[in-house]
Motif scaffolding. Sequence first.
Motif, PDB file in Angstrom:
ATOM      1  N   PRO A  46       0.801  -1.225   0.000  1.00  0.00           N
ATOM      2  CA  PRO A  46       0.000   0.000   0.000  1.00  0.00           C
ATOM      3  C   PRO A  46       0.834   1.276   0.000  1.00  0.00           C
ATOM      4  O   PRO A  46       0.312   2.353  -0.301  1.00  0.00           O
ATOM      5  CB  PRO A  46      -0.826  -0.125   1.286  1.00  0.00           C
ATOM      6  CG  PRO A  46      -0.076  -1.067   2.152  1.00  0.00           C
ATOM      7  CD  PRO A  46       0.588  -2.023   1.215  1.00  0.00           C
ATOM      8  N   ALA A  47       2.118   1.161   0.337  1.00  0.00           N
ATOM      9  CA  ALA A  47       2.995   2.330   0.296  1.00  0.00           C
ATOM     10  C   ALA A  47       3.890   2.318  -0.939  1.00  0.00           C
ATOM     11  O   ALA A  47       4.763   3.170  -1.080  1.00  0.00           O
ATOM     12  CB  ALA A  47       3.869   2.372   1.557  1.00  0.00           C
ATOM     13  N   GLY A  48       3.656   1.368  -1.840  1.00  0.00           N
ATOM     14  CA  GLY A  48       4.505   1.227  -3.015  1.00  0.00           C
ATOM     15  C   GLY A  48       4.093   2.128  -4.166  1.00  0.00           C
ATOM     16  O   GLY A  48       3.053   2.807  -4.119  1.00  0.00           O
ATOM     17  N   PRO A  49       4.878   2.127  -5.252  1.00  0.00           N
ATOM     18  CA  PRO A  49       4.639   3.028  -6.383  1.00  0.00           C
ATOM     19  C   PRO A  49       3.379   2.720  -7.177  1.00  0.00           C
ATOM     20  O   PRO A  49       2.867   3.592  -7.878  1.00  0.00           O
ATOM     21  CB  PRO A  49       5.888   2.833  -7.241  1.00  0.00           C
ATOM     22  CG  PRO A  49       6.402   1.470  -6.876  1.00  0.00           C
ATOM     23  CD  PRO A  49       6.101   1.309  -5.433  1.00  0.00           C
ATOM     24  N   ALA A  50       2.860   1.489  -7.093  1.00  0.00           N
ATOM     25  CA  ALA A  50       1.669   1.131  -7.879  1.00  0.00           C
ATOM     26  C   ALA A  50       0.380   1.654  -7.249  1.00  0.00           C
ATOM     27  O   ALA A  50      -0.661   1.686  -7.905  1.00  0.00           O
ATOM     28  CB  ALA A  50       1.581  -0.387  -8.039  1.00  0.00           C
ATOM     29  N   ARG A  51       0.443   2.060  -6.001  1.00  0.00           N
ATOM     30  CA  ARG A  51      -0.772   2.434  -5.263  1.00  0.00           C
ATOM     31  C   ARG A  51      -1.549   3.556  -5.961  1.00  0.00           C
ATOM     32  O   ARG A  51      -2.775   3.467  -6.102  1.00  0.00           O
ATOM     33  CB  ARG A  51      -0.390   2.849  -3.844  1.00  0.00           C
ATOM     34  CG  ARG A  51      -1.492   3.503  -3.022  1.00  0.00           C
ATOM     35  CD  ARG A  51      -2.572   2.512  -2.622  1.00  0.00           C
ATOM     36  NE  ARG A  51      -3.671   3.156  -1.930  1.00  0.00           N
ATOM     37  CZ  ARG A  51      -3.686   3.424  -0.622  1.00  0.00           C
ATOM     38  NH1 ARG A  51      -2.645   3.097   0.136  1.00  0.00           N
ATOM     39  NH2 ARG A  51      -4.732   4.009  -0.082  1.00  0.00           N
ATOM     40  N   ALA A  52      -0.883   4.594  -6.383  1.00  0.00           N
ATOM     41  CA  ALA A  52      -1.572   5.744  -6.982  1.00  0.00           C
ATOM     42  C   ALA A  52      -2.336   5.333  -8.235  1.00  0.00           C
ATOM     43  O   ALA A  52      -3.479   5.751  -8.439  1.00  0.00           O
ATOM     44  CB  ALA A  52      -0.574   6.861  -7.291  1.00  0.00           C
ATOM     45  N   GLY A  53      -1.708   4.521  -9.089  1.00  0.00           N
ATOM     46  CA  GLY A  53      -2.375   4.093 -10.313  1.00  0.00           C
ATOM     47  C   GLY A  53      -3.574   3.210 -10.032  1.00  0.00           C
ATOM     48  O   GLY A  53      -4.601   3.298 -10.713  1.00  0.00           O
ATOM     49  N   VAL A  54      -3.466   2.340  -9.030  1.00  0.00           N
ATOM     50  CA  VAL A  54      -4.581   1.470  -8.666  1.00  0.00           C
ATOM     51  C   VAL A  54      -5.742   2.296  -8.124  1.00  0.00           C
ATOM     52  O   VAL A  54      -6.902   2.093  -8.504  1.00  0.00           O
ATOM     53  CB  VAL A  54      -4.125   0.417  -7.633  1.00  0.00           C
ATOM     54  CG1 VAL A  54      -5.332  -0.314  -7.048  1.00  0.00           C
ATOM     55  CG2 VAL A  54      -3.161  -0.567  -8.267  1.00  0.00           C
ATOM     56  N   ASP A  55      -5.456   3.240  -7.236  1.00  0.00           N
ATOM     57  CA  ASP A  55      -6.515   4.103  -6.697  1.00  0.00           C
ATOM     58  C   ASP A  55      -7.232   4.854  -7.818  1.00  0.00           C
ATOM     59  O   ASP A  55      -8.468   4.970  -7.820  1.00  0.00           O
ATOM     60  CB  ASP A  55      -5.932   5.116  -5.703  1.00  0.00           C
ATOM     61  CG  ASP A  55      -5.565   4.486  -4.364  1.00  0.00           C
ATOM     62  OD1 ASP A  55      -5.900   3.308  -4.144  1.00  0.00           O
ATOM     63  OD2 ASP A  55      -4.957   5.190  -3.532  1.00  0.00           O
ATOM     64  N   ALA A  56      -6.476   5.350  -8.775  1.00  0.00           N
ATOM     65  CA  ALA A  56      -7.066   6.092  -9.883  1.00  0.00           C
ATOM     66  C   ALA A  56      -7.952   5.188 -10.731  1.00  0.00           C
ATOM     67  O   ALA A  56      -9.048   5.575 -11.149  1.00  0.00           O
ATOM     68  CB  ALA A  56      -5.973   6.732 -10.733  1.00  0.00           C
ATOM     69  N   ALA A  57      -7.505   3.969 -10.995  1.00  0.00           N
ATOM     70  CA  ALA A  57      -8.280   3.040 -11.818  1.00  0.00           C
ATOM     71  C   ALA A  57      -9.577   2.645 -11.131  1.00  0.00           C
ATOM     72  O   ALA A  57     -10.623   2.519 -11.774  1.00  0.00           O
ATOM     73  CB  ALA A  57      -7.447   1.796 -12.128  1.00  0.00           C
ATOM     74  N   LEU A  58      -9.520   2.467  -9.826  1.00  0.00           N
ATOM     75  CA  LEU A  58     -10.707   2.052  -9.079  1.00  0.00           C
ATOM     76  C   LEU A  58     -11.650   3.213  -8.798  1.00  0.00           C
ATOM     77  O   LEU A  58     -12.832   3.001  -8.538  1.00  0.00           O
ATOM     78  CB  LEU A  58     -10.294   1.411  -7.748  1.00  0.00           C
ATOM     79  CG  LEU A  58      -9.438   0.144  -7.825  1.00  0.00           C
ATOM     80  CD1 LEU A  58      -9.075  -0.327  -6.425  1.00  0.00           C
ATOM     81  CD2 LEU A  58     -10.189  -0.953  -8.568  1.00  0.00           C
ATOM     82  N   GLY A  59     -11.112   4.417  -8.834  1.00  0.00           N
ATOM     83  CA  GLY A  59     -11.943   5.577  -8.468  1.00  0.00           C
ATOM     84  C   GLY A  59     -12.210   5.630  -6.987  1.00  0.00           C
ATOM     85  O   GLY A  59     -13.139   6.299  -6.534  1.00  0.00           O
ATOM     86  N   ALA A  60     -11.387   4.941  -6.199  1.00  0.00           N
ATOM     87  CA  ALA A  60     -11.523   4.910  -4.743  1.00  0.00           C
ATOM     88  C   ALA A  60     -10.196   4.484  -4.154  1.00  0.00           C
ATOM     89  O   ALA A  60      -9.482   3.662  -4.744  1.00  0.00           O
ATOM     90  CB  ALA A  60     -12.624   3.934  -4.313  1.00  0.00           C
ATOM     91  N   GLY A  61      -9.852   5.048  -3.015  1.00  0.00           N
ATOM     92  CA  GLY A  61      -8.616   4.669  -2.362  1.00  0.00           C
ATOM     93  C   GLY A  61      -8.724   3.294  -1.728  1.00  0.00           C
ATOM     94  O   GLY A  61      -9.759   2.949  -1.149  1.00  0.00           O
TER      95      GLY A  61
END
Length: 218
Positions: A46-61
């Motif tokens: 959850p603190a890694g570099p992929a987190r931001a892209g995943v949150d954006a794709a899901l539309g939710a943190g």
Amino acid sequence: MTAELATTHPLDAHATALTGLARDTDGGLSAEVLPTAQSVTLRLDPAGPARAGVDAALGAGLPTRPNTWVAAGDGEVVWLGPDEWLVTSRSGNAAVSEAALRELVAGEAGGAAVDTSAQRVVLRIGGRLTRELLSFGCSLDLHPRSFPAGRSAQTLLGGAGVLLLARDAAADADGGAVLDVHVRSSFAGHLADWLLDAAQEFRDDPAADPAAAPALAG
């Protein structure tokens, strides 16, 4: 000549009895088998570099508080562990597909996305007697103060491993609880049998009203 195999749902044989719960309990309970959702089990730091892209794709943190879930489009993102989530979509949204999520986490150590759509079925239990019914077979404290909307739990219900999601009580016309019960497909029939048997407690029972369960009332 190869015979065609018909597609059946694990709870087809229980559908009529489950639908009849609302009638048999004077609206105190309802049980709905939700359509099969696209589901992906997601792993990443959850603190890694992929987190931001995943949150954006899901539309939710991604929820990071243990035993919680958040709405994401027409589905949910459910916390399963410090680096694991269940992502669902009722519409088959391409943004939450296995391929899309796997691409987002591919460069991260330990990152993974696996389609688990066939793994579970979901029962939505609602009504003023919901929490009392589930308490017959679950050791968790399901009082709304302990298990409010937005909470989740991996636990046993009637001897079957389940994932419980507490939904907004306002979604129920009687003002009662609404909980989703995710259960492995192979245990779905057992759980449905248990629910129907446990609900016998409330069938044609004049005591089956909001005052019958003061310990679990809102």
